[in-house]
Design an enzyme around this catalytic site. Structure first.
Site, PDB file in Angstrom:
ATOM      1  N   LYS A 251     -10.818  -0.789  10.110  1.00 20.37           N
ATOM      2  CA  LYS A 251     -11.111  -1.923   9.226  1.00 20.37           C
ATOM      3  C   LYS A 251     -11.582  -3.139  10.021  1.00 20.37           C
ATOM      4  O   LYS A 251     -11.931  -4.166   9.438  1.00 20.37           O
ATOM      5  CB  LYS A 251      -9.878  -2.283   8.395  1.00 20.37           C
ATOM      6  CG  LYS A 251      -9.475  -1.180   7.414  1.00 20.37           C
ATOM      7  CD  LYS A 251      -8.242  -1.595   6.624  1.00 20.37           C
ATOM      8  CE  LYS A 251      -7.452  -0.439   6.076  1.00 20.37           C
ATOM      9  NZ  LYS A 251      -8.012   0.168   4.873  1.00 20.37           N
TER      10      LYS A 251
ATOM     11  N   HIS B  28       0.868  -1.170   0.000  1.00 18.71           N
ATOM     12  CA  HIS B  28       0.000   0.000   0.000  1.00 18.71           C
ATOM     13  C   HIS B  28       0.913   1.231   0.000  1.00 18.71           C
ATOM     14  O   HIS B  28       2.010   1.184   0.558  1.00 18.71           O
ATOM     15  CB  HIS B  28      -0.831  -0.056   1.283  1.00 18.71           C
ATOM     16  CG  HIS B  28      -1.907   0.982   1.410  1.00 18.71           C
ATOM     17  ND1 HIS B  28      -1.646   2.282   1.748  1.00 18.71           N
ATOM     18  CD2 HIS B  28      -3.254   0.891   1.266  1.00 18.71           C
ATOM     19  CE1 HIS B  28      -2.793   2.955   1.813  1.00 18.71           C
ATOM     20  NE2 HIS B  28      -3.776   2.135   1.523  1.00 18.71           N
TER      21      HIS B  28
ATOM     22  N   CYS C 115      -4.621   2.467  -3.772  1.00 14.99           N
ATOM     23  CA  CYS C 115      -3.364   2.910  -3.147  1.00 14.99           C
ATOM     24  C   CYS C 115      -2.251   1.905  -3.402  1.00 14.99           C
ATOM     25  O   CYS C 115      -1.395   1.679  -2.549  1.00 14.99           O
ATOM     26  CB  CYS C 115      -3.517   3.145  -1.642  1.00 14.99           C
ATOM     27  SG  CYS C 115      -4.679   4.435  -1.241  1.00 14.99           S
TER      28      CYS C 115
ATOM     29  N   ASP D 259       3.146  -4.405   7.989  1.00 17.47           N
ATOM     30  CA  ASP D 259       1.941  -3.610   7.813  1.00 17.47           C
ATOM     31  C   ASP D 259       0.756  -4.566   7.969  1.00 17.47           C
ATOM     32  O   ASP D 259       0.466  -5.357   7.080  1.00 17.47           O
ATOM     33  CB  ASP D 259       1.963  -2.964   6.422  1.00 17.47           C
ATOM     34  CG  ASP D 259       0.625  -2.331   6.047  1.00 17.47           C
ATOM     35  OD1 ASP D 259      -0.340  -2.432   6.833  1.00 17.47           O
ATOM     36  OD2 ASP D 259       0.555  -1.742   4.957  1.00 17.47           O
TER      37      ASP D 259
ATOM     38  N   GLN E  63      -4.494  -5.030   6.984  1.00 20.77           N
ATOM     39  CA  GLN E  63      -5.461  -6.062   6.595  1.00 20.77           C
ATOM     40  C   GLN E  63      -5.235  -7.344   7.398  1.00 20.77           C
ATOM     41  O   GLN E  63      -6.184  -8.080   7.687  1.00 20.77           O
ATOM     42  CB  GLN E  63      -5.335  -6.387   5.095  1.00 20.77           C
ATOM     43  CG  GLN E  63      -5.532  -5.196   4.164  1.00 20.77           C
ATOM     44  CD  GLN E  63      -6.966  -4.704   4.102  1.00 20.77           C
ATOM     45  OE1 GLN E  63      -7.911  -5.404   4.456  1.00 20.77           O
ATOM     46  NE2 GLN E  63      -7.137  -3.474   3.659  1.00 20.77           N
TER      47      GLN E  63
HETATM   48  C1  LIG Z   1      -2.410  -2.919   3.460  1.00 23.76           C
HETATM   49  C2  LIG Z   1      -2.734  -1.549   3.965  1.00 23.76           C
HETATM   50  N1  LIG Z   1      -1.758  -0.818   4.512  1.00 23.76           N
HETATM   51  C3  LIG Z   1      -1.988   0.408   5.005  1.00 23.76           C
HETATM   52  C4  LIG Z   1      -3.236   0.978   4.962  1.00 23.76           C
HETATM   53  C5  LIG Z   1      -3.417   2.364   5.502  1.00 23.76           C
HETATM   54  O1  LIG Z   1      -4.309   2.389   6.544  1.00 23.76           O
HETATM   55  P1  LIG Z   1      -4.891   3.770   7.088  1.00 23.76           P
HETATM   56  O2  LIG Z   1      -5.286   4.574   5.885  1.00 23.76           O
HETATM   57  O3  LIG Z   1      -6.035   3.366   7.922  1.00 23.76           O
HETATM   58  O4  LIG Z   1      -3.797   4.437   7.864  1.00 23.76           O
HETATM   59  C6  LIG Z   1      -4.292   0.246   4.399  1.00 23.76           C
HETATM   60  C7  LIG Z   1      -5.658   0.788   4.319  1.00 23.76           C
HETATM   61  O5  LIG Z   1      -6.074   1.542   3.478  1.00 23.76           O
HETATM   62  C8  LIG Z   1      -4.029  -1.037   3.892  1.00 23.76           C
HETATM   63  O6  LIG Z   1      -5.003  -1.762   3.339  1.00 23.76           O
END
Ligand SMILES: Cc1ncc(COP(=O)(O)O)c(C=O)c1O
Lengths: 411, 153
Positions: free
Chosen positions: A229, A126, A369, A203, A206
């Site tokens: 989430k 991401h 993203c 990370d 998910q």
């Molecule tokens: C794999 C992954 N990493 C990071 C994020 C970033 O999370 P957040 O936008 O809640 O900080 C997300 C969610 O959009 C994600 O799916």
């Protein structure tokens, strides 16, 4: 464990937002990878906190402040339990996964990564697990390297040995991909990274939603995840870090809460985790995320996993039969979590999403993203249906029926 | 609130331009090129114009994206060839008005095929798709004015 005693239709009753019509049709919410809906228990916890206990934390001697502090710290124990951290003080509250990753890239990275060092991430990440490392690499003149992905959307790990060396300072990798659903072998990657002395940041945005996480067993150094989430509110997340690392790290932001003693020219820092929690934190967010963990624990992550697996098996099969549909990501549900990225013939994902929306079916269209993933598959965007504990086979059927509409317009 | 109809969005003419875009090619003798992307959804175009004096002698584009963004830019280019810079600007203004629900703009013959996109105005999240090409056009006109204005004379 079977999912026989698991009834998603009963679970749906806990989620007020699911009970509505959109464009005249009952809502089918399949954008869970972006954010989940919230059960009443979480909504009540938020409401009750503000109605009864609201005060600042760690600051007052009075009763409300005591209650607020207890609620905030109890929530920390709950999220620590969710990932099997041995000590709640290893869990730092953040604004979300993104901030947790940035915290590490700045507070750990600037002190430990230097010119000529290497940072290893993957093409699957991401943007929030790419851009902070690009910024760090630019600031420190370090080199950013990538683990590639194959055409099934899996990490190419055959040559991991050649990507790791004594200059590799940090390996940052997602537990589960939000764009492809791939479940990564993070434990093996951690072992290989540790063998060259690199620190491992996972990370878990998910991962912590869809799988049982045990940071002690994974043996990683940092694990980031967020509340929204997994049935909790937005604006709250957790950085779990190994105590030894957190203790020697520089602070991230300065302000109240994170100090020990402030003098004219210098200050000393509070203990971990407060050292990283400058300013009035998102107290109600923490309380809400704690309530989400309670809710999920009452159901059990193993049962949620089993249910999602059943839905995914059905969805992969049903979607696979729709003419023109191409599914990205691993073929087997063993490696594929509750996210299906797909395209359909000539119809652009954006158009697919509008047509489905008119049928009451919410999916996401775009690059999720993950522009490097789109680039790998040579598409500008995909449509993405993502499932959660309240998803049903009927939801999948409605999605497939919506795709018939897409075919009617675009064929 | 009553839901808008899909049929008002996906007019045959739009789908036809999406499948067979006009003027989709590299323009060899371009005098200005604007790259516009919509980072939310990945729609992307490069609009290329050959401007001679105060006239657009040729307009082409390269792009990828949803049916609305690609049909809109295709239709737009068909109205640009031979247009003066002022006419091009007026077209962009009129089209934008139509996207914001102005019914008189939707009846304006100067918009030609572009009127088929009127239904997009009922789908708020898709308006930016339809405007992508015109945003690029306005950017190009602005650049042209700056370049010309910047020259000592
Ligand atoms: C794999 C992954 N990493 C990071 C994020 C970033 O999370 P957040 O936008 O809640 O900080 C997300 C969610 O959009 C994600 O799916």
């Amino acid at each position: 464990m079977t999912s026989e005693d698991f009834d998603p239709n009963r679970i749906r009753k806990d989620f007020p937002a699911l009970d509505q019509t959109v464009n005249g049709k009952p809502l089918v919410y399949l954008d869970n990878a972006a954010t989940s809906q919230k059960p009443r228990r979480v909504l009540d916890a938020i409401h009750n906190y503000y109605e009864q206990d609201n005060a600042n934390v760690h600051r007052g001697i009075h009763e409300l402040s005591r209650r607020a502090t207890v609620a905030y710290e109890e929530a920390r124990e709950k999220v620590a339990g969710w990932i099997n951290a041995s000590d709640p003080s290893e869990c730092v509250w953040t604004r979300g996964t993104t901030e947790a990753i940035n915290l590490v890239s700045v507070a750990w990275g600037l002190d430990h990564v230097g010119e000529g060092d290497e940072i290893l991430i993957s093409v699957m990440e991401h943007h929030s697990n790419i851009v902070p490392w690009q910024i760090l690499a630019a600031r420190t003149k370090a080199k950013l390297r990538y683990i590639e992905i194959d055409d099934d959307g899996r990490l190419v790990l055959d040559d991991l040995g050649s990507l790791l060396n004594e200059r590799t300072k940090v390996v940052a990798i997602s537990h589960v991909s939000n764009s492809l659903g791939t479940i990564n072998p993070v434990k093996e990657i951690t072992e290989a990274a540790h063998a060259v002395g690199a620190v491992v940041m996972i990370d878990g945005a998910q991962g912590a939603v869809h799988t049982k996480v045990d940071v002690q067993d994974l043996d990683c150094d940092f694990y980031a995840f967020g509340g929204h989430k997994m049935c909790g509110p937005t604006g709250i997340g957790v950085l779990w870090g190994r105590k030894e690392l957190l203790e020697v790290m520089s602070p991230f932001q300065g302000g109240g809460e994170m100090i020990h003693i402030v003098e004219r020219d210098q200050s000393s820092w509070a203990r971990v985790p407060n050292k990283f929690e400058a300013g009035t934190p998102n107290i109600v967010g923490a309380v809400g995320m704690g309530a989400a963990v309670d809710y999920l624990n009452d159901i059990g992550i193993e049962r949620i996993e089993a249910h999602e697996r059943e839905i995914m098996t059905y969805a992969l099969q049903q979607l696979g039969e729709v003419p023109g549909v191409k599914i990205y990501g691993p073929k087997s549900v063993d490696e594929h979590s509750a996210v299906i990225s797909f395209t359909m013939g000539d119809a652009h994902p954006h158009d697919i999403s509008t047509i489905l929306d008119m049928e009451g079916v919410a999916v996401r269209a775009g690059h999720h993203c993950a522009q490097l993933v789109m680039k790998h598959f040579d598409v500008s965007a995909t449509a993405r249906a993502s499932f959660y504990l309240y998803s049903t086979k009927e939801d999948v059927d409605r999605l497939v029926a919506g795709l018939d509409q897409v075919a009617a317009i675009f064929n | 609130m009553e839901s808008p109809q899909l049929s008002s969005l996906y007019q045959q003419l739009i789908l036809e331009h999406y499948r067979n875009p006009r003027n989709k090619a590299e323009l060899d003798e371009k005098t200005v090129e604007i790259h516009m992307a919509n980072p939310v959804c990945g729609d992307e175009i490069r609009l290329q114009l050959r401007i001679e004096g105060d006239q657009i002698a040729d307009a082409k584009f390269i792009g990828s994206g949803c049916s609305i963004s690609q049909a809109a830019v295709s239709m737009m280019t068909t109205r640009l060839e031979g247009a003066s810079l002022d006419e091009a600007d007026a077209l962009a203004v009129r089209f934008t008005e139509m996207m914001h629900g102005d019914d008189s703009a939707a009846k304006d013959k100067s918009l030609g095929d572009l009127r088929a996109l009127q239904g997009v105005s009922k789908f708020p999240v898709r308006i930016k798709c339809a405007l992508l090409g015109f945003d690029a056009l306005q950017e190009a006109l602005k650049k042209e004015a700056e370049d010309v204005g910047g020259e000592p004379n």
